[in-house]
Design a protein around this motif. Structure first.
Motif, PDB file in Angstrom:
ATOM      1  N   TYR A  28       5.795  27.122  -5.957  1.00  0.00           N
ATOM      2  CA  TYR A  28       4.735  26.114  -5.979  1.00  0.00           C
ATOM      3  C   TYR A  28       3.756  26.333  -4.833  1.00  0.00           C
ATOM      4  N   ARG A  29       2.549  25.801  -5.018  1.00  0.00           N
ATOM      5  CA  ARG A  29       1.624  25.684  -3.897  1.00  0.00           C
ATOM      6  C   ARG A  29       2.007  24.431  -3.120  1.00  0.00           C
ATOM      7  N   LEU A  30       1.883  24.479  -1.797  1.00  0.00           N
ATOM      8  CA  LEU A  30       2.356  23.379  -0.969  1.00  0.00           C
ATOM      9  C   LEU A  30       1.259  22.857  -0.056  1.00  0.00           C
ATOM     10  N   ALA A  31       1.236  21.531   0.091  1.00  0.00           N
ATOM     11  CA  ALA A  31       0.424  20.874   1.110  1.00  0.00           C
ATOM     12  C   ALA A  31       1.400  20.101   1.990  1.00  0.00           C
ATOM     13  N   LEU A  32       1.463  20.452   3.257  1.00  0.00           N
ATOM     14  CA  LEU A  32       2.459  19.886   4.168  1.00  0.00           C
ATOM     15  C   LEU A  32       1.790  18.987   5.205  1.00  0.00           C
ATOM     16  N   THR A  33       2.448  17.884   5.519  1.00  0.00           N
ATOM     17  CA  THR A  33       1.981  17.055   6.623  1.00  0.00           C
ATOM     18  C   THR A  33       3.157  16.290   7.205  1.00  0.00           C
ATOM     19  N   SER A  34       3.120  16.104   8.519  1.00  0.00           N
ATOM     20  CA  SER A  34       4.118  15.280   9.193  1.00  0.00           C
ATOM     21  C   SER A  34       3.560  13.903   9.518  1.00  0.00           C
ATOM     22  N   ASP A  35       2.334  13.648   9.104  1.00  0.00           N
ATOM     23  CA  ASP A  35       1.637  12.389   9.380  1.00  0.00           C
ATOM     24  C   ASP A  35       1.513  11.610   8.076  1.00  0.00           C
ATOM     25  N   SER A  36       2.302  10.551   7.928  1.00  0.00           N
ATOM     26  CA  SER A  36       2.301   9.831   6.659  1.00  0.00           C
ATOM     27  C   SER A  36       0.984   9.111   6.402  1.00  0.00           C
ATOM     28  N   ARG A  37       0.247   8.765   7.446  1.00  0.00           N
ATOM     29  CA  ARG A  37      -1.054   8.123   7.240  1.00  0.00           C
ATOM     30  C   ARG A  37      -2.068   9.148   6.717  1.00  0.00           C
ATOM     31  N   GLN A  38      -1.963  10.373   7.205  1.00  0.00           N
ATOM     32  CA  GLN A  38      -2.841  11.434   6.724  1.00  0.00           C
ATOM     33  C   GLN A  38      -2.499  11.816   5.282  1.00  0.00           C
ATOM     34  N   ALA A  39      -1.245  11.563   4.877  1.00  0.00           N
ATOM     35  CA  ALA A  39      -0.793  11.962   3.551  1.00  0.00           C
ATOM     36  C   ALA A  39      -1.594  11.282   2.444  1.00  0.00           C
ATOM     37  N   ALA A  51       4.688  14.411  -5.275  1.00  0.00           N
ATOM     38  CA  ALA A  51       4.809  14.195  -3.829  1.00  0.00           C
ATOM     39  C   ALA A  51       6.274  14.014  -3.453  1.00  0.00           C
ATOM     40  N   LEU A  52       6.686  14.693  -2.388  1.00  0.00           N
ATOM     41  CA  LEU A  52       8.027  14.547  -1.820  1.00  0.00           C
ATOM     42  C   LEU A  52       7.891  13.833  -0.486  1.00  0.00           C
ATOM     43  N   LEU A  53       8.508  12.656  -0.352  1.00  0.00           N
ATOM     44  CA  LEU A  53       8.346  11.852   0.847  1.00  0.00           C
ATOM     45  C   LEU A  53       9.682  11.620   1.534  1.00  0.00           C
ATOM     46  N   ASP A  54       9.684  11.760   2.846  1.00  0.00           N
ATOM     47  CA  ASP A  54      10.814  11.281   3.630  1.00  0.00           C
ATOM     48  C   ASP A  54      10.674   9.764   3.769  1.00  0.00           C
ATOM     49  N   VAL A  55      11.773   9.073   4.008  1.00  0.00           N
ATOM     50  CA  VAL A  55      11.716   7.617   4.193  1.00  0.00           C
ATOM     51  C   VAL A  55      11.510   7.261   5.654  1.00  0.00           C
ATOM     52  N   GLY A  56      12.353   7.820   6.526  1.00  0.00           N
ATOM     53  CA  GLY A  56      12.371   7.372   7.913  1.00  0.00           C
ATOM     54  C   GLY A  56      11.388   8.090   8.806  1.00  0.00           C
ATOM     55  N   LEU A  60       4.528   5.529   9.644  1.00  0.00           N
ATOM     56  CA  LEU A  60       4.480   4.684   8.445  1.00  0.00           C
ATOM     57  C   LEU A  60       5.592   5.165   7.538  1.00  0.00           C
ATOM     58  N   ASN A  61       6.574   4.298   7.255  1.00  0.00           N
ATOM     59  CA  ASN A  61       7.734   4.808   6.516  1.00  0.00           C
ATOM     60  C   ASN A  61       7.380   5.161   5.077  1.00  0.00           C
ATOM     61  N   GLY A  62       8.267   5.931   4.454  1.00  0.00           N
ATOM     62  CA  GLY A  62       7.993   6.452   3.120  1.00  0.00           C
ATOM     63  C   GLY A  62       7.816   5.374   2.073  1.00  0.00           C
ATOM     64  N   PHE A  63       8.556   4.274   2.200  1.00  0.00           N
ATOM     65  CA  PHE A  63       8.403   3.181   1.242  1.00  0.00           C
ATOM     66  C   PHE A  63       6.979   2.627   1.278  1.00  0.00           C
ATOM     67  N   ALA A  64       6.471   2.408   2.490  1.00  0.00           N
ATOM     68  CA  ALA A  64       5.116   1.875   2.623  1.00  0.00           C
ATOM     69  C   ALA A  64       4.081   2.869   2.103  1.00  0.00           C
ATOM     70  N   LEU A  65       4.301   4.155   2.390  1.00  0.00           N
ATOM     71  CA  LEU A  65       3.381   5.176   1.900  1.00  0.00           C
ATOM     72  C   LEU A  65       3.382   5.219   0.375  1.00  0.00           C
ATOM     73  N   CYS A  66       4.559   5.127  -0.226  1.00  0.00           N
ATOM     74  CA  CYS A  66       4.658   5.132  -1.682  1.00  0.00           C
ATOM     75  C   CYS A  66       3.889   3.943  -2.269  1.00  0.00           C
ATOM     76  N   GLN A  67       4.002   2.782  -1.643  1.00  0.00           N
ATOM     77  CA  GLN A  67       3.268   1.608  -2.116  1.00  0.00           C
ATOM     78  C   GLN A  67       1.762   1.831  -2.044  1.00  0.00           C
ATOM     79  N   LEU A  68       1.301   2.491  -0.982  1.00  0.00           N
ATOM     80  CA  LEU A  68      -0.123   2.789  -0.862  1.00  0.00           C
ATOM     81  C   LEU A  68      -0.575   3.755  -1.959  1.00  0.00           C
ATOM     82  N   LEU A  69       0.236   4.755  -2.212  1.00  0.00           N
ATOM     83  CA  LEU A  69      -0.098   5.718  -3.260  1.00  0.00           C
ATOM     84  C   LEU A  69      -0.176   5.038  -4.625  1.00  0.00           C
TER      85      LEU A  69
END
Length: 260
Positions: A28-39, A51-56, A60-69
């Motif tokens: 696959y082609r990959l876009a990587l970030t360690s900044d969940s706000r930038q994600a 999208a593959l998200l870590d939770v912890g 900004l935790n993964g649950f909150a990021l998923c809600q934003l998405l």
């Protein structure tokens, strides 16, 4: 040649990003970030296939990021998978409630990650095309010119049409006019999975779709997808998704109610 799907990976552990890159980059082609706000901005701009998200994560935790998405019309249709050491039943249910399609516990096996990504990319493509019976594209651009690709397509179609039956590799091979050893080789080349792995994945993904889109009792769903014993279906489903079929259905319904 078809462009490889783009995956967005969000994890603030650099070692995890390196490890995921090693197993995913060949496919696959990959876009990587360690900044969940930038994600979020990356997802908006790049429109990844998944999208593959870590939770912890610390910002900004993964649950909150998923809600934003899921709240953003530009990104709400991107399938989200959680990859996390936070894997209690409550974590899994919460992840499904905020819109994720799957939850993979750390530590995980590379083949498990790859298999689940394939399943959800295929489901997302089926939804996009408005069809649940698409046959995966063979790797050859012109499968009609490749007898091996044609046989692989035929076997995929046969499997999907006979999910409720007790299929063996030998029976499938006979139905499409080849022998077991050749079918196994063709599946690896053109589908990227073993025959048994594909069959199991199709049964579970079809079972998941029936759980979320119909009111069929779990026992009937189990029989429909080839599990004579509902308990065996429940065990296989729990191994894949971390919840029993009934708990998954309840979590999905609760998530729908929360959205409305």
């Amino acid at each position: 040649m078809t462009e490889r799907p783009l995956l967005l990976i969000v994890d603030d552990q650099l070692e995890e990003l390196r490890w995921l890159t090693q197993i995913l980059q060949p496919l696959y082609r990959l876009a990587l970030t360690s900044d969940s706000r930038q994600a979020l901005s990356r997802a908006q701009a790049l429109q990844p296939a998944l999208a593959l998200l870590d939770v912890g994560m610390s910002d900004l935790n993964g649950f909150a990021l998923c809600q934003l998405l899921k709240a953003d019309p530009q990104t709400r249709n991107i399938p989200v998978l959680f990859l996390s050491a936070h894997s209690t039943a409550a974590d899994r249910i919460h992840g499904l409630n905020v819109g994720a399609v799957d939850f993979i516990s750390k530590p995980f096996h590379p083949e498990e990650v790859l298999a689940r990504i394939r399943v959800h990319l295929r489901l997302a493509e089926q939804i996009r095309r408005g069809s649940s019976d698409e046959v995966p594209e063979a790797q050859d651009e012109h499968p009609e010119r490749d007898p091996g690709a044609l046989l692989a397509h035929s076997a995929v179609s046969f499997i999907r049409e006979h999910l409720g039956e007790a299929l063996t590799v030998s029976q499938i091979a006979q139905q499409v006019g080849t022998h077991e050893k050749r079918l196994l080789a063709l599946f690896g080349e053109h589908v990227g999975q073993t025959v048994s792995g594909f069959l199991r994945g199709e049964r579970l993904s079809t079972g998941l779709r029936l759980l979320t889109e119909t009111e069929m009792p779990v026992q009937e769903i189990a029989a429909h997808v080839g599990y004579g014993n509902p308990g065996n279906f429940a065990t296989a489903f729990r191994d894949r998704h971390g919840l029993s079929p009934q708990a998954y259905r309840q979590a999905h319904r609760q998530g729908r109610r929360n959205e409305s």
